[in-house]
Scaffold this motif. Structure first.
Motif, PDB file in Angstrom:
ATOM      1  N   CYS A 141      28.769 -17.511 -30.513  1.00 29.88           N
ATOM      2  CA  CYS A 141      27.491 -17.123 -29.915  1.00 29.88           C
ATOM      3  C   CYS A 141      26.882 -18.338 -29.229  1.00 29.88           C
ATOM      4  CB  CYS A 141      26.569 -16.605 -31.017  1.00 29.88           C
ATOM      5  SG  CYS A 141      24.945 -16.095 -30.434  1.00 29.88           S
ATOM      6  N   LEU A 142      26.331 -18.137 -28.040  1.00 28.06           N
ATOM      7  CA  LEU A 142      25.716 -19.252 -27.312  1.00 28.06           C
ATOM      8  C   LEU A 142      24.547 -19.858 -28.084  1.00 28.06           C
ATOM      9  CD1 LEU A 142      25.706 -17.850 -23.650  1.00 28.06           C
ATOM     10  CD2 LEU A 142      27.378 -19.359 -24.734  1.00 28.06           C
ATOM     11  N   SER A 143      23.882 -19.063 -28.924  1.00 26.71           N
ATOM     12  CA  SER A 143      22.756 -19.563 -29.725  1.00 26.71           C
ATOM     13  C   SER A 143      23.216 -20.297 -30.982  1.00 26.71           C
ATOM     14  CB  SER A 143      21.827 -18.412 -30.128  1.00 26.71           C
ATOM     15  OG  SER A 143      21.204 -17.874 -28.984  1.00 26.71           O
ATOM     16  N   ILE A 144      24.512 -20.167 -31.292  1.00 31.47           N
ATOM     17  CA  ILE A 144      25.072 -20.801 -32.498  1.00 31.47           C
ATOM     18  C   ILE A 144      26.341 -21.557 -32.076  1.00 31.47           C
ATOM     19  CG2 ILE A 144      25.813 -20.397 -34.886  1.00 31.47           C
ATOM     20  CD1 ILE A 144      24.461 -17.650 -34.746  1.00 31.47           C
ATOM     21  N   PRO A 145      26.181 -22.638 -31.309  1.00 32.39           N
ATOM     22  CA  PRO A 145      27.365 -23.327 -30.775  1.00 32.39           C
ATOM     23  C   PRO A 145      28.238 -23.945 -31.862  1.00 32.39           C
ATOM     24  CG  PRO A 145      25.360 -24.558 -30.290  1.00 32.39           C
ATOM     25  CD  PRO A 145      24.934 -23.273 -30.910  1.00 32.39           C
TER      26      PRO A 145
END
Length: 195
Positions: free
Chosen positions: A105-109
């Motif tokens: 996820c882009l919010s959880i690199p």
């Protein structure tokens, strides 16, 4: 314009997003900015909460998956044109066997984990002209849709992991929320300590 991606820990990622209508201000510009932000971060989807807006909107471009030789021809055909805007989507039903696939996820690199999801999803949504459509997706296309749809419900892929996995990832997730991570794209961190 490339927007900063909201990092894990921001309350906007936990809200159930609100529906919008055709009067939403500068919607075309917002969609264009979201696509640019997604491409800049090498993502295949991005939801409005990930750029700080709690509205029922996400964009997907899963066409890169169409090159995957491990997929069936039917899956590749479904993915080769899978570049869409989804406004006010509603899941009608999810069915089929649950299967695992490594999600990120882009919010959880820098975190990727196997997530179990059902293989088929049928849903209704509106396009940029606010025309209503119904569609059924399978396999990877269904999974990408389900992942982005979860964002509108305030759910992250890490919520679907076992309690053991969540405990193992706890410190890593805290570091992400504090901005103690390097990414190739701009992010907004909820717990960044100002120096």
């Amino acid at each position: 314009m490339i927007l900063p991606v909201v990092a894990y820990g921001d309350p906007v990622l936990r809200k159930v997003a609100k529906e919008i209508d055709a009067n939403y201000p500068d919607l075309d510009k917002l969609i264009a900015n979201m696509k640019q932000t997604m491409y800049n971060a090498s993502g295949v989807g991005i939801a409005a909460p990930q750029i700080g807006k709690s509205i029922r909107l996400f964009v997907i471009d899963a066409t890169p998956f169409a090159e995957d030789e491990d997929l069936t021809q039917q899956e590749r055909d479904q993915l080769k044109d899978f570049n869409k805007v989804f406004i006010n989507p509603k899941v009608i039903k999810e069915e089929g066997d649950e299967w695992a696939f490594s999600e990120g996820c882009l919010s959880i690199p820098d975190i990727r984990e196997d997530v179990f999801r059902q293989e088929n999803v049928t849903f209704e949504y509106q396009d940029e002209k606010f025309e209503t459509h119904q569609q059924t997706l399978t396999g990877i296309a269904a999974r990408v849709f389900q992942h982005e749809y979860d964002h509108l419900e305030g759910v992250l892929f890490t919520d679907k992991l076992s309690s053991l996995k969540k405990r193992i990832l706890k410190k890593k997730l805290e570091k992400i929320s504090q901005g103690k991570i390097n990414t190739e794209y701009r992010m907004r961190f909820p717990n960044l300590k100002k120096k």
